[in-house]
Design a protein around this motif. Sequence first.
Motif, PDB file in Angstrom:
ATOM      1  N   ASN A 172      -5.760  -8.739  -3.798  1.00 11.42           N
ATOM      2  CA  ASN A 172      -4.442  -8.386  -4.339  1.00 11.42           C
ATOM      3  C   ASN A 172      -3.315  -8.884  -3.438  1.00 11.42           C
ATOM      4  OD1 ASN A 172      -4.833  -6.633  -2.219  1.00 11.42           O
ATOM      5  ND2 ASN A 172      -4.332  -4.761  -3.350  1.00 11.42           N
ATOM      6  N   GLU A 179       0.506  -9.113  -4.368  1.00 10.96           N
ATOM      7  CA  GLU A 179       1.334  -7.922  -4.462  1.00 10.96           C
ATOM      8  C   GLU A 179       2.092  -7.652  -3.160  1.00 10.96           C
ATOM      9  OE1 GLU A 179      -1.250  -4.804  -5.798  1.00 10.96           O
ATOM     10  OE2 GLU A 179      -1.801  -5.879  -7.621  1.00 10.96           O
ATOM     11  N   GLY A 185       1.733  -3.847   4.639  1.00 17.22           N
ATOM     12  CA  GLY A 185       0.725  -3.108   3.887  1.00 17.22           C
ATOM     13  C   GLY A 185      -0.663  -3.626   4.206  1.00 17.22           C
ATOM     14  N   THR A 203      -2.843  -2.505  -6.252  1.00 19.47           N
ATOM     15  CA  THR A 203      -2.075  -1.368  -5.749  1.00 19.47           C
ATOM     16  C   THR A 203      -1.249  -0.719  -6.849  1.00 19.47           C
ATOM     17  OG1 THR A 203      -0.254  -2.840  -5.094  1.00 19.47           O
ATOM     18  CG2 THR A 203      -1.913  -2.320  -3.424  1.00 19.47           C
TER      19      THR A 203
END
Length: 255
Positions: free
Chosen positions: A183, A186, A198, A235
């Motif tokens: 991911n 994102e 993150g 997410t």
Amino acid sequence: MAMLRSLIYTLLQAVITPPYALFTLACFPLPVHRRYRVTYGWTRLMLFMLRTVCGLHYRVIGQENIPDRPSIILSKHQSAWETLALQQIFPPQVWVLKKELLRIPFFGWGLAMTNPIAIDRSAGKAALEQIVEQGRERLREKFWIVVFPEGTRVPPGSKGKYRIGGAWLAAHTGASIVPVAHNAGEFWGKNSFVKNPGVITVSIGKPINPDGIEPAVLIAQVEAWIEAETQRISTRNHQIAPAAPAVASTGEQEK
């Protein structure tokens, strides 16, 4: 804050990359695996800066699925991030890529030193023949082969057309396919300057033995698993759903 961190990262990258590329070019006489270790040093620096400057980390699910012999990695392509991280997650590797990338000053020159399979994507069957011929050679040299079957970065939540090249290579060499979902887009989107902090999730699927499976069927299996798993680890989901079903395999089992 993310904007400032991204600016610092970009400035450091601009300072480090040109001299490192020249150093890499000076290593041309070295054996190919030693050259790879030199170019991988730049990758490690970039990932270190992403962690320490931008606060961008990652975790890996399914690392036990990585085979003990060179295989073909078919990965989701959302960001520039995975072009760095796959080199840290998997053994020494080469990429199947469009030859135009090798013309980019400094970056492309260093990339050329990794012995990639650079193709003209408009060449059709000739490009497939090149992938198989050079792919066999790279596998004999104990390199893994990375293919982004969508061909270009695709925004999160979207899906590109999965090209058959990686599955074609597997079917003609017998090398296992390792599907990869993540991911990264994102956090660091396509053409985005900002790298948001993150933890990126990378999920590695069970290897697929291509023996007796047509390339079109192989790529369909890979596409189904990657897209389902990419959605699962997004997410955007408040809770991670149960794992996507494993891709059907006729050979290698989970380690």
